[in-house]
Scaffold this motif. Structure first.
Motif, PDB file in Angstrom:
ATOM      1  N   TYR A  82       0.855  -1.178   0.000  1.00  0.00           N
ATOM      2  CA  TYR A  82       0.000   0.000   0.000  1.00  0.00           C
ATOM      3  C   TYR A  82       0.890   1.227   0.000  1.00  0.00           C
ATOM      4  O   TYR A  82       1.809   1.345   0.808  1.00  0.00           O
ATOM      5  CB  TYR A  82      -0.910  -0.002   1.226  1.00  0.00           C
ATOM      6  N   VAL A  83       0.639   2.120  -0.928  1.00  0.00           N
ATOM      7  CA  VAL A  83       1.421   3.346  -1.016  1.00  0.00           C
ATOM      8  C   VAL A  83       0.484   4.510  -0.763  1.00  0.00           C
ATOM      9  O   VAL A  83      -0.542   4.658  -1.422  1.00  0.00           O
ATOM     10  CB  VAL A  83       2.083   3.492  -2.400  1.00  0.00           C
ATOM     11  N   ASP A  84       0.837   5.325   0.220  1.00  0.00           N
ATOM     12  CA  ASP A  84       0.011   6.472   0.557  1.00  0.00           C
ATOM     13  C   ASP A  84       0.638   7.709  -0.082  1.00  0.00           C
ATOM     14  O   ASP A  84       1.785   8.058   0.208  1.00  0.00           O
ATOM     15  CB  ASP A  84      -0.052   6.638   2.077  1.00  0.00           C
ATOM     16  N   GLU A  86       0.683  11.749  -0.707  1.00  0.00           N
ATOM     17  CA  GLU A  86       0.267  12.976  -0.062  1.00  0.00           C
ATOM     18  C   GLU A  86       0.160  14.081  -1.104  1.00  0.00           C
ATOM     19  O   GLU A  86       0.959  14.149  -2.020  1.00  0.00           O
ATOM     20  CB  GLU A  86       1.271  13.389   1.008  1.00  0.00           C
TER      21      GLU A  86
END
Length: 90
Positions: A82-84, A86
């Motif tokens: 999972y890559v968050d 911003e």
């Protein structure tokens, strides 16, 4: 240079060329709807034949691949990281 006879033949030739182009344009204007109708029907027929062959091939593949799936249900463990991300304000 030019005599009257040469000038007359030149004008006759020019008149024939101009009238030929006008007649050709008129004939094309009359024939264009029939040509477009013929071409559209031809393309539609090719389109239908193409999709019928694809549909027959896909049905044949489905019937051969109808084996029961004895594998375990798919798990979400091996999906990936999972890559968050911003948001950056300028």
């Amino acid at each position: 240079m030019f005599t009257f006879n040469h000038m007359e033949s030149y004008l006759n030739t020019l008149l024939i060329v101009i009238l030929s182009f006008m007649l050709l344009g008129y004939i094309i204007r009359l024939a264009a709807p029939a040509i477009i109708r013929w071409y559209t029907r031809r393309m539609l027929r090719h389109f239908e034949q193409y999709h019928q062959t694809i549909f027959k091939n896909s049905q044949a593949e489905e019937t051969t691949n109808q084996e029961p799936n004895k594998k375990s249900p798919t798990s979400l463990d091996n999906v990936g990281d999972y890559v968050d991300f911003e948001e950056i304000k300028d």
